[in-house]
Design an enzyme around this catalytic site. Structure first.
Site, mmCIF file in Angstrom:
data_model
loop_
_atom_site.group_PDB
_atom_site.id
_atom_site.type_symbol
_atom_site.label_atom_id
_atom_site.label_comp_id
_atom_site.label_asym_id
_atom_site.label_seq_id
_atom_site.Cartn_x
_atom_site.Cartn_y
_atom_site.Cartn_z
ATOM 1 N N CYS A 62 2.693 2.037 3.199
ATOM 2 C CA CYS A 62 3.926 1.280 3.406
ATOM 3 C C CYS A 62 5.063 1.844 2.565
ATOM 4 O O CYS A 62 6.211 1.868 2.996
ATOM 5 C CB CYS A 62 3.703 -0.186 3.061
ATOM 6 S SG CYS A 62 2.740 -1.036 4.295
ATOM 7 N N ASP B 88 21.190 26.415 -23.591
ATOM 8 C CA ASP B 88 20.014 26.938 -22.898
ATOM 9 C C ASP B 88 19.822 26.319 -21.514
ATOM 10 O O ASP B 88 18.734 26.426 -20.940
ATOM 11 C CB ASP B 88 18.759 26.671 -23.745
ATOM 12 C CG ASP B 88 18.852 27.316 -25.114
ATOM 13 O OD1 ASP B 88 19.277 28.476 -25.188
ATOM 14 O OD2 ASP B 88 18.507 26.654 -26.101
ATOM 15 N N CYS C 109 0.844 -1.200 0.000
ATOM 16 C CA CYS C 109 0.000 0.000 0.000
ATOM 17 C C CYS C 109 0.873 1.241 0.000
ATOM 18 O O CYS C 109 2.060 1.183 0.263
ATOM 19 C CB CYS C 109 -0.958 0.021 1.182
ATOM 20 S SG CYS C 109 -0.224 0.496 2.732
ATOM 21 N N ASP D 279 13.332 28.362 -28.250
ATOM 22 C CA ASP D 279 14.580 28.871 -28.808
ATOM 23 C C ASP D 279 14.464 28.829 -30.332
ATOM 24 O O ASP D 279 13.769 27.970 -30.882
ATOM 25 C CB ASP D 279 15.748 28.007 -28.331
ATOM 26 C CG ASP D 279 17.074 28.491 -28.873
ATOM 27 O OD1 ASP D 279 17.316 29.706 -28.812
ATOM 28 O OD2 ASP D 279 17.847 27.653 -29.364
ATOM 29 N N ASP E 292 18.166 23.470 -26.832
ATOM 30 C CA ASP E 292 19.026 22.360 -27.228
ATOM 31 C C ASP E 292 19.619 21.622 -26.044
ATOM 32 O O ASP E 292 20.328 20.641 -26.216
ATOM 33 C CB ASP E 292 20.135 22.831 -28.165
ATOM 34 C CG ASP E 292 21.069 23.843 -27.508
ATOM 35 O OD1 ASP E 292 21.023 24.005 -26.274
ATOM 36 O OD2 ASP E 292 21.845 24.477 -28.245
#
Length: 731
Positions: free
Chosen positions: A6, A623, A3, A426, A619
């Site tokens: 847990c 960037d 679960c 870009d 890229d």
């Protein structure tokens, strides 16, 4: 893993080990990922996991996938065999109990003891694993689904054995009006059916989650096991794992490419759809890149291996998908917090239910009904569906994205992308092809075009910048050989300078040339081109016009983003005029131009301050700061390691066509998570009162434990099946 609570407690338990920096436990994949120092040994990790009531498999280096698959398959076989044997044992018990004495030959002491024998055997086969885990967890103060199943079935079994072994107790119950007249008040059928149906539900859940895991296995299977290499002038077939960097590899028509490499000779078309999502075969010629796992067409190729083993793009894709499926989305924290407190609350509700029935229930069979209500409440409240709601959807969502050439680093990235309002693009290499070409050369003060190109190519030949490569390529096409250059210094976003034949040469933007050399730069009326001014010592020698065409898919991708309600913005270091020309071609209205690489992140911050949730597409190298600043960083290209590190998503196809697909996939995944959570919470909100007997005053009906266990199992399976719809949905 049984679960979400847990999973959370395992994270806390393992995170408490000295030297462990971070822990992530995925409920759906049964995978724990630890970041730790050298002082943490595998023995300490295994000991900590077992102390919390679970077993651990730590695979040898390189065998992680095989170990996970083997462990998963063994779990499935074990669950199926337990379900079959348990069902064979439990069915006769249920049949005898459901007759309620109406069939004479199924009634009496022998039938009671037969129920006890078969019911106990079913408990041993299907119930023992729950009992053992619940006991281990109780010793360390943990509660889970195992606790509820163990208590529900265990209470029913223990009560039945007491009544059967102590006849006076059965008489006492009947005399008190707390049992009917159909023999001893036994609940063996409840105990047996609970554990069998829950085990069946676990097996169905296992089958469903295995479907999502197959997405990774299908990627692994793309890599061919053997390769043909040229060694000492002769062909030999070796295992793909034995190919070394620099080996000459022969790729025959119709065969899969074994490793990454560069075409040395031959021409062919290669199907890369399994990695990039690109539906059309890609033409390959000498110098082109080849990806392991792709399928060669009709031509024979010879290539030089450049990346092998775990360094191939395919291996990076597999690791990225595995990491994403093992991650958590922020929305999952809600389910974790609720699940961690859920089991104690259910135990309290079960106690209150039992007391209420004993105090206010009808005189006839009061205790029996109280027992049924308590057991049904314990069973129906198991929070499995809650724990599966998020990881099952993330598994399916990331697998579906990977099939379309979209690598997602984790659940947080999927959730963030689904909520994005602005996408910053870009220009060079993202909106455009990234291969600018020289469109014109202008010479000043008596110089010639060849002189301008010669000087510029000499200073640019050592640079990897796309504009520099375009200038060098233009010179090469005209047969101009570059001259040696010294003292070369690059100025990011502005230009480059150095010494050629004893003269100081600068090649760069008009503004930089004017500021650095103090020269008057003639005006240009070509607003659509990028201008590189060439200055030698104290004079402007000329200028070079460069243009970078937009990708054919960019305009359609921008239109799709707008249809999704996302505002596209161009962010570039180029001048405003050429940037606007490209933006107009693809349908972008907002342009931020003339931004240096280190200032791009500042532009992202400004958009975020305006209340926009921003995705940045670049890229992944130049960037990187902007990619990190945005809510979601998206890298273009074919899986360079730096791009995978810098970005939250990578578009393997290398163009913007996959971006709207990624957004739609993220939104579908988030919508599925929300549906799963609503179902899980709603299921418990409705079924717990029903199990406690909320309908009894009006209908006289109580939910039997057998139906409660079936409903609980089906709730988990329904969540997983809803998530698996993501694998079948098209764009």
């Amino acid at each position: 893993m049984s679960c979400a609570a847990c999973a959370l407690k395992l994270e806390h338990g393992l995170g408490g080990l000295a030297g462990v920096r971070s822990v992530s436990v995925n409920f759906a994949t049964r995978l724990a990922t630890l970041e730790c120092g050298n002082e943490v040994t595998t023995d300490r990790i295994v000991e900590a996991v077992e102390r919390l009531g679970y077993s651990a498999i730590i695979p040898r280096m390189g065998d992680a996938r095989a170990a996970m698959v083997a462990a998963r398959d063994a779990e499935g076989r074990d669950l199926l065999s337990r379900t079959i044997v348990g069902a064979i044992l439990a069915v006769p018990v249920v049949v005898m109990a459901m007759t309620h004495g109406s069939v004479s030959w199924l009634h009496g002491a022998w039938a009671d003891w037969t129920q006890a024998l078969l019911g106990t055997a079913a408990m041993a086969v299907c119930g023992l694993p729950f009992m053992v885990r619940a006991w281990r967890q109780a010793k360390v103060g943990m509660t889970s689904m195992d606790t509820l199943v163990a208590l529900g079935s265990g209470v029913a079994w223990l009560w039945s054995m007491l009544v059967l072994c102590v006849p006076a107790l059965a008489e006492l119950v009947r005399d008190a009006g707390a049992a009917d007249a159909h023999g001893a008040p036994l609940q063996f059928e409840a105990a047996a059916s609970i554990v069998v149906l829950v085990t069946l539900g676990k097996w169905l859940e296992w089958r469903a989650t295995r479907s999502a895991s197959h997405a990774i296995e299908s990627l692994v299977d793309l890599a061919p096991p053997r390769a043909v290499v040229l060694r000492d002038g002769s062909e030999c077939e070796v295992m793909a794992s034995e190919v070394a960097v620099g080996d000459l590899v022969l790729v025959r028509p119709g065969s899969r490419v074994p490793v990454d490499g560069t075409v040395e000779s031959g021409r062919s078309s290669v199907d890369e759809s399994m990695l990039t999502g690109e539906p059309m075969p890609v033409d390959k010629a000498p110098g082109d890149r080849m990806l392991g796992g792709t399928v060669n067409g009709a031509g024979a190729l010879r290539m030089v291996a450049t990346q092998v083993g775990r360094a191939t793009v395919l291996a990076q894709v597999v690791r990225a998908v595995e990491d994403a499926q093992g991650s958590k989305a922020p929305i999952a924290r809600l389910a974790d917090r609720v699940s961690s407190r859920f089991v104690p609350v259910v135990l309290a509700i079960a106690v209150i239910t039992g007391v209420a029935w004993m105090l206010f229930g009808p005189d006839e069979d009061r205790f029996g009904r109280a027992l049924v209500a308590v057991v049904s409440t314990l069973i129906i409240a198991c929070p499995c569906a809650m724990g599966l709601a998020t990881p099952a959807a993330i598994m399916a969502g990331t697998a579906a994205a990977a099939r379309r050439g979209i690598l997602v680093k984790g659940g947080a990235a999927l959730e963030a992308l689904a909520r994005v309002t602005t996408v910053v693009l870009d220009k060079t290499g993202t909106i455009t092809e990234g291969r600018p070409r020289v469109s014109g050369v202008t010479a000043f003060h008596g110089a010639t075009e060849r002189e301008v190109l010669s000087v510029a190519a000499s200073i640019e030949c050592s640079s990897e910048h796309p504009l520099a490569r375009a200038i060098v390529a233009a010179a090469d096409e005209r047969g101009i050989l570059p001259k040696p250059a010294t003292e070369v210094v690059a100025h990011a976003g502005e230009g480059v300078e150095g010494v050629v034949s004893g003269q100081r040469v600068r090649v760069g933007t008009p503004a930089w040339i004017a500021a650095a050399a103090g020269l008057a730069v003639p005006a240009h009326d070509d607003e659509a081109s990028t201008i590189a001014v060439v200055a030698v010592d104290g004079r402007v020698l000329g200028s070079i016009q460069l243009r970078d065409a937009s990708r054919p898919s960019s305009r359609a991708a921008v239109a799709s983003l707008r249809a999704l309600g996302i505002d596209p913005v161009m962010l570039t270091g180029d001048g405003l005029a050429p940037a606007r020309a490209i933006a107009a071609e693809v349908g972008i209205d907002r342009v931020i131009a003339g931004v240096l690489p280190h200032d791009k992140a500042r532009s992202i911050i400004e958009l975020q301050r305006g209340g926009e949730r921003v995705a940045m597409v670049g890229d992944g190298i130049n960037d990187a700061p902007a990619l990190a600043q945005a809510e979601v960083g998206i890298a273009m290209g074919c899986g360079a390691a730096i791009a995978l590190e810098a970005a939250d998503l990578t578009l393997m196809r290398g163009d913007l066509a996959a971006l709207p697909i990624a957004v739609r996939s993220a939104r579908r995944t988030l919508r599925t998570i929300t549906q799963n959570l609503w179902w899980a919470f709603g299921y418990n909100a409705v079924m717990i009162p029903l199990a406690a007997g909320a309908l009894w005053p009006w209908t006289g009906w109580l939910l039997p434990p057998m139906l409660a266990s079936a409903a609980m199992a089906l709730s988990s399976v329904s969540v997983v099946l809803n998530s698996l719809r993501l694998l079948r949905q098209s764009d």
